[in-house]
Design a protein around this motif. Structure first.
Motif, mmCIF file in Angstrom:
data_model
loop_
_atom_site.group_PDB
_atom_site.id
_atom_site.type_symbol
_atom_site.label_atom_id
_atom_site.label_comp_id
_atom_site.label_asym_id
_atom_site.label_seq_id
_atom_site.Cartn_x
_atom_site.Cartn_y
_atom_site.Cartn_z
ATOM 1 N N TYR A 295 0.852 -1.194 0.000
ATOM 2 C CA TYR A 295 0.000 0.000 0.000
ATOM 3 C C TYR A 295 0.884 1.239 0.000
ATOM 4 N N LYS A 296 0.558 2.177 -0.871
ATOM 5 C CA LYS A 296 1.208 3.480 -0.902
ATOM 6 C C LYS A 296 0.128 4.545 -0.993
ATOM 7 N N GLY A 297 0.179 5.462 -0.048
ATOM 8 C CA GLY A 297 -0.844 6.504 -0.018
ATOM 9 C C GLY A 297 -0.779 7.260 1.286
ATOM 10 N N ARG A 298 -1.913 7.421 1.943
ATOM 11 C CA ARG A 298 -1.968 8.174 3.189
ATOM 12 C C ARG A 298 -1.095 7.516 4.250
ATOM 13 N N TRP A 299 -0.360 8.356 4.984
ATOM 14 C CA TRP A 299 0.645 7.810 5.885
ATOM 15 C C TRP A 299 0.024 7.025 7.024
ATOM 16 N N ARG A 300 -1.162 7.423 7.518
ATOM 17 C CA ARG A 300 -1.800 6.667 8.601
ATOM 18 C C ARG A 300 -2.207 5.279 8.124
ATOM 19 N N PHE A 305 -1.082 -0.417 7.661
ATOM 20 C CA PHE A 305 -0.865 -1.542 6.746
ATOM 21 C C PHE A 305 0.430 -2.270 7.092
ATOM 22 N N ASP A 306 1.511 -1.512 7.287
ATOM 23 C CA ASP A 306 2.796 -2.132 7.616
ATOM 24 C C ASP A 306 2.720 -2.888 8.940
ATOM 25 N N SER A 307 2.021 -2.324 9.920
ATOM 26 C CA SER A 307 1.904 -2.994 11.219
ATOM 27 C C SER A 307 1.127 -4.297 11.095
ATOM 28 N N LEU A 308 0.060 -4.274 10.316
ATOM 29 C CA LEU A 308 -0.729 -5.488 10.135
ATOM 30 C C LEU A 308 0.054 -6.538 9.353
ATOM 31 N N GLU A 309 0.790 -6.112 8.338
ATOM 32 C CA GLU A 309 1.604 -7.061 7.578
ATOM 33 C C GLU A 309 2.672 -7.703 8.457
ATOM 34 N N GLU A 310 3.293 -6.895 9.317
ATOM 35 C CA GLU A 310 4.301 -7.441 10.223
ATOM 36 C C GLU A 310 3.671 -8.429 11.200
ATOM 37 N N ALA A 311 2.481 -8.104 11.704
ATOM 38 C CA ALA A 311 1.801 -9.016 12.630
ATOM 39 C C ALA A 311 1.419 -10.315 11.930
ATOM 40 N N GLN A 416 -1.662 -10.355 19.048
ATOM 41 C CA GLN A 416 -1.146 -9.154 18.397
ATOM 42 C C GLN A 416 -1.757 -8.973 17.013
ATOM 43 N N LEU A 417 -1.983 -10.063 16.307
ATOM 44 C CA LEU A 417 -2.604 -9.983 14.984
ATOM 45 C C LEU A 417 -4.025 -9.445 15.088
ATOM 46 N N LEU A 418 -4.774 -9.912 16.063
ATOM 47 C CA LEU A 418 -6.129 -9.400 16.257
ATOM 48 C C LEU A 418 -6.110 -7.902 16.554
ATOM 49 N N LYS A 419 -5.161 -7.485 17.366
ATOM 50 C CA LYS A 419 -5.066 -6.066 17.725
ATOM 51 C C LYS A 419 -4.764 -5.209 16.502
ATOM 52 N N MET A 420 -3.798 -5.624 15.688
ATOM 53 C CA MET A 420 -3.438 -4.852 14.497
ATOM 54 C C MET A 420 -4.558 -4.879 13.457
ATOM 55 N N SER A 421 -5.289 -5.986 13.392
ATOM 56 C CA SER A 421 -6.407 -6.067 12.459
ATOM 57 C C SER A 421 -7.507 -5.085 12.846
ATOM 58 N N GLN A 422 -7.787 -4.993 14.140
ATOM 59 C CA GLN A 422 -8.798 -4.040 14.602
ATOM 60 C C GLN A 422 -8.355 -2.599 14.350
ATOM 61 N N ARG A 423 -7.057 -2.352 14.506
ATOM 62 C CA ARG A 423 -6.550 -1.000 14.250
ATOM 63 C C ARG A 423 -6.713 -0.629 12.781
ATOM 64 N N TRP A 424 -6.363 -1.558 11.888
ATOM 65 C CA TRP A 424 -6.549 -1.296 10.457
ATOM 66 C C TRP A 424 -8.021 -1.082 10.138
ATOM 67 N N ARG A 575 -10.250 -11.034 4.581
ATOM 68 C CA ARG A 575 -10.391 -11.296 6.015
ATOM 69 C C ARG A 575 -9.639 -10.285 6.872
ATOM 70 N N HIS A 576 -8.438 -9.912 6.446
ATOM 71 C CA HIS A 576 -7.625 -9.036 7.278
ATOM 72 C C HIS A 576 -7.826 -7.556 6.947
ATOM 73 N N TYR A 577 -7.949 -7.252 5.656
ATOM 74 C CA TYR A 577 -8.001 -5.848 5.253
ATOM 75 C C TYR A 577 -9.404 -5.384 4.880
ATOM 76 N N ARG A 578 -10.364 -6.307 4.921
ATOM 77 C CA ARG A 578 -11.763 -5.967 4.650
ATOM 78 C C ARG A 578 -11.917 -5.279 3.300
ATOM 79 N N VAL A 579 -11.182 -5.761 2.311
ATOM 80 C CA VAL A 579 -11.232 -5.194 0.963
ATOM 81 C C VAL A 579 -12.243 -5.982 0.144
ATOM 82 N N GLU A 580 -13.134 -5.280 -0.494
ATOM 83 C CA GLU A 580 -14.159 -5.933 -1.301
ATOM 84 C C GLU A 580 -13.586 -6.341 -2.655
#
Length: 647
Positions: A295-300, A305-311, A416-424, A575-580
C-alpha cells in the motif's frame, strides 16, 4: 532357375546411413554441448575482460583509423598532406598503443585467463557434486531409520521417480503393502499406463478397489505421503515433470533456526535434501514467482498496513515454527536406536507427532532411570549405555522445550494480529476511499499486487558456486568422507555423514542469502508454495556438462501455478483488510493467475455477510495448535539420577 540377388549389408553401405552408435551418441553429445555452453556463460558473467584491456584494444584498433583520419583532416584543413613530423607522431602513437594492447592481452591471458579457468572448474565441480550429494543424503535418510521404516522410506523414494519401471513399482508396493498379489496388480496397471490403455486401468480399479482401500487406510496411519504416491499409481498416474515434487514445509525456517541458535538438531536430513534441490534448481536457472501486495498513499493507512503485515508475518512464522520443532524432535528420535519412534514420515499431523514423541520420551526416561539404578548398584559395565541414553534424553528435552516455547508464541502472536487487524479496521473505515480497494492497471498508489521473481543471475550463480566449491574443497575430513560414503560402515556413516550433510545445508543457505534473501518470510512462503523440479533422471556417472544441461531442461519443464498463491492473497485482503473483491478484481485474479472463481465468490460472500461495523474478534488460526505442555518432571528426574550415577 537363378538364385535371387541378395544385398550384403557388410559390403554395401549407403552414404546417407549412419552407424547406430552415432545415433545413440547424439543426445549425449548435445547434452554435453549445451551443458558446456551453460557453464561458459555463467563463468563469463564474473570473469570478464577488464576495462583496461578493452580500452587498450580499442586504442589499438583505433590507431590506424586515427592515422587515416588525421591524414584526411590535415588534407582538408590545410590543403596539403601532413608533414613528415606529423607522420612520425601518428605512427609512433599507433605503435605504442598497439604494443600496450598486446602486452595487456598477454598479461590477461596469463592471469585472468587462468582465473576464468579456475572459476569454470569450481562451477563444474559444484554442478557435478550437488546431484551426487543429493543421492548421498537420501541414502543417509534411509540409513538413519530402522525396521519397517527403512522399507517405507525407500519405497516412497522409488515411487517419486518419474521413469520408474513396472518392476520398480512392484518392488515399492511389496515394501509398503507386504502383499505380492497387490504389488503385481499395481505393476500391471503401470504397464497399461505406459501404453495408454486407460480402459484396462479402469477395469482393474473397479475389480480390485475394495481390496486396496483397506490397505491404503492402514498404510496412511504410518506414512501418509507414501500412501498418496501409491494411490496415484493404483489410479494409473505417475509423477509429472511439469507438476514437479511437493516440497517439505518450512524447511528453510528450520535451517535458519539451526544457524541462528547454533543447534543442528533443529534441522533434519529431509531439510538437507530440500536445500540441495533448491540450490541445484537455482543454479540451473529456476525462476520462482512471488506475489505480494503493498500500500502506498496516506501515511496513517500506510503505517497501519505495515503494522498489520508485520503481525501477519510474525503469526505465520510462529505457526510454522511450532510444527517445525515437532518435526525436528520426531526426526531426531527416529534417527536414534532404541526409541519407540520408527520414523518421522512426512504428512503426519502435529497431534500425531506430539503423541509419538511424548510416548518415546516417557519410555526413554524410564530406561534411563533403570540404567541409573543399575549403575548405582555397581553394574559399571552399563555406564556407557546410561551415558548414551542420558545424552539422547537431554537433547530430546531441549527440542521439546523449543516446541513448547514455539507454540506459546503462537498465542501471543495471534493476540497481536487481532489487535493490528482491529486497528486497520478502524483507520480504514474512517479514511475509506478508492485507495483502500484493490487497484488494477498502471500506477503506484493504493493497494496493489506486486509480482517478483526469486532467481539467480549468472553472476550470482558463479558466486554461489565459488562459495560452495570452497566449502567442498576446504571442508573437514568428515565432509570428504561424505562424498565417499560407500566405503563407510553404518555407524561411521551416521556419525560422520549426518553432521557433514547438515553443515553443507547451512553453507548453501549462507551462500544463497545475499542473493535471494532466504530469511524474508515472503521468500520462504513463495519457495514453500512452489513445487521442486524432479531431478530423478540425473545419474551420478554423468559429466558436469550433462548434468548442467539436464538441470536446465528440467527446471524449464515446471509449470508456473500461482492460483493458490493468488487465492491466499485474496483471502488476506478480504479477512484481514476488509477489501471488497469487485468484479474487475475477481476477473483480474482469474485471468492473470488462474484463481478459482468459486473460491473468489465465496470470499466475496464472506465479506458481504460481515459488515464493516462488525468488530468481533475472529480467530485467524489456520488450525488449532496441539496442546504442547511443559516438559514433565519425570524426564528431569531421570536426568538427575543419571548424572548422580555417572559422577
Amino acid at each position: 532357375m537363378p538364385k535371387p540377388y541378395r544385398v550384403r549389408t557388410n559390403d554395401l553401405r549407403l552414404p546417407f546411413l549412419r552407424p547406430s552408435t552415432t545415433t545413440a551418441e547424439t543426445p549425449q553429445i548435445r547434452l554435453e554441448r549445451e551443458g558446456r555452453d551453460e557453464i561458459r556463460r555463467i563463468t563469463s558473467a564474473v570473469e570478464k575482460v577488464p576495462w583496461s584491456v578493452n580500452l587498450l584494444q580499442i586504442l589499438w584498433t583505433a590507431g590506424p583509423v586515427t592515422l587515416l583520419g588525421a591524414w584526411g583532416g590535415y588534407l582538408l584543413g590545410y590543403g596539403k598532406a601532413p608533414t613528415a613530423e606529423n607522420y612520425v607522431f601518428f605512427i609512433s602513437y599507433t605503435v605504442i598503443t598497439g604494443a600496450a594492447g598486446i602486452i595487456a592481452n598477454l598479461v590477461y591471458n596469463l592471469t585472468g585467463g587462468r582465473r576464468a579457468e579456475k572459476t569454470a572448474g569450481k562451477i563444474e565441480r559444484v554442478i557435478k557434486s550437488l546431484p551426487e550429494l543429493l543421492l548421498v543424503t537420501r541414502n543417509l535418510i534411509v540409513e538413519s531409520l530402522e525396521g519397517d521404516a527403512r522399507r517405507r522410506e525407500a519405497a516412497a523414494m522409488l515411487l517419486r521417480k518419474q521413469d520408474l519401471s513396472p518392476e520398480g513399482v512392484e518392488l515399492a508396493a511389496i515394501e509398503l503393502l507386504d502383499d505380492r498379489d497387490s504389488a503385481r496388480i499395481l505393476a500391471q496397471i503401470d504397464i497399461y499406463r505406459r501404453v495408454g490403455l486407460h480402459a484396462r486401468i479402469r477395469d482393474l480399479i473397479a475389480l480390485y478397489g475394495e481390496t486396496f482401500e483397506p490397505q491404503f487406510a492402514e498404510l496412511a496411519e504410518l506414512a501418509p505421503n507414501a500412501t498418496a504416491l501409491l494411490r496415484e499409481r493404483f489410479e494409473g498416474q505417475a509423477p509429472n515433470l511439469r507438476r514437479g515434487v511437493t516440497r517439505d514445509d518450512n524447511f528453510i525456517e528450520r535451517i535458519l533456526a539451526a544457524i541462528g541458535q547454533n543447534d543442528e538438531l533443529l534441522m533434519t536430513l529431509q531439510d538437507v535434501e530440500e536445500m540441495l534441490i533448491l540450490a541445484f534448481e537455482l543454479i540451473s536457472g529456476r525462476k520462482i514467482p512471488m506475489l505480494t501486495f503493498e500500500y502506498k498513499g496516506r501515511w496513517r493507512l500506510a503505517r497501519a498496513f505495515d503494522s498489520l503485515e508485520e503481525a501477519r508475518a510474525r503469526h505465520r512464522i510462529a505457526q510454522a515454527t511450532g510444527l517445525s520443532r515437532l518435526k525436528a524432535l520426531t526426526a531426531y528420535l527416529a534417527e536414534q536406536s532404541g526409541t519407540l519412534v520408527e520414523d518421522a514420515a512426512a504428512g503426519l499431523r502435529a497431534e500425531v507427532l506430539l503423541e509419538r514423541s511424548q510416548q518415546a520420551m516417557d519410555a526413554l526416561a524410564e530406561q534411563t532411570q533403570h540404567l541409573a539404578q543399575a549403575v548405582a548398584a555397581g553394574q559399571s559395565d552399563r555406564r556407557g549405555a546410561l551415558r548414551r541414553k542420558a545424552d539422547l534424553l537431554s537433547n530430546a528435552i531441549r527440542l521439546y522445550k523449543a516446541a513448547y516455547s514455539a507454540y506459546e508464541q503462537v498465542g501471543r502472536s495471534h493476540a497481536q494480529l487481532l489487535k493490528m487487524s482491529q486497528r486497520w479496521e478502524a483507520i480504514s473505515t474512517d479514511l475509506s476511499d478508492e485507495s483502500t480497494s484493490l487497484r488494477l492497471g498502471p500506477g503506484r498508489r493504493g493497494l496493489r499486487i506486486r509480482e517478483h521473481v526469486i532467481a539467480l543471475d549468472d553472476a550470482a550463480k558463479a558466486e554461489v558456486c565459488k562459495h560452495l566449491a570452497k566449502h567442498l574443497a576446504t571442508g573437514t575430513s568428515e565432509e570428504r568422507h561424505l562424498q565417499h560414503h560407500q566405503q563407510l560402515e553404518r555407524d561411521s556413516l551416521l556419525t560422520v555423514g549426518v553432521d557433514a550433510a547438515k553443515r553443507l545445508a547451512i553453507e548453501i543457505a549462507l551462500a544463497l542469502e545475499p542473493h535471494i534473501q532466504l530469511s524474508r518470510p515472503e521468500v520462504q512462503r513463495a519457495i514453500n508454495s512452489s513445487n521442486a523440479a524432479d531431478f530423478g533422471q540425473i545419474e551420478p556417472n554423468l559429466s558436469a556438462a550433462a548434468k548442467a544441461a539436464l538441470g536446465a531442461a528440467m527446471v524449464k519443464e515446471i509449470d508456473v501455478d500461482l492460483s493458490r498463491t493468488a487465492e491466499s492473497l485474496a483471502l488476506a485482503l478480504v479477512r484481514h483488510y476488509r477489501v471488497e473483491l469487485d468484479p474487475a478484481a475477481k476477473a483480474f485474479l482469474i485471468d492473470q493467475y488462474a484463481a478459482r472463481e468459486a473460491t473468489l465468490n465465496m470470499l466475496s460472500n464472506y465479506l458481504a455477510s460481515h459488515s464493516r461495523g462488525d468488530t468481533r474478534n475472529v480467530s485467524y488460526l489456520s488450525q488449532r495448535p496441539p496442546a504442547v505442555g511443559a516438559p514433565p518432571r519425570d524426564w528431569y528426574r531421570a536426568l538427575v539420577q543419571a548424572r548422580r550415577a555417572l559422577n
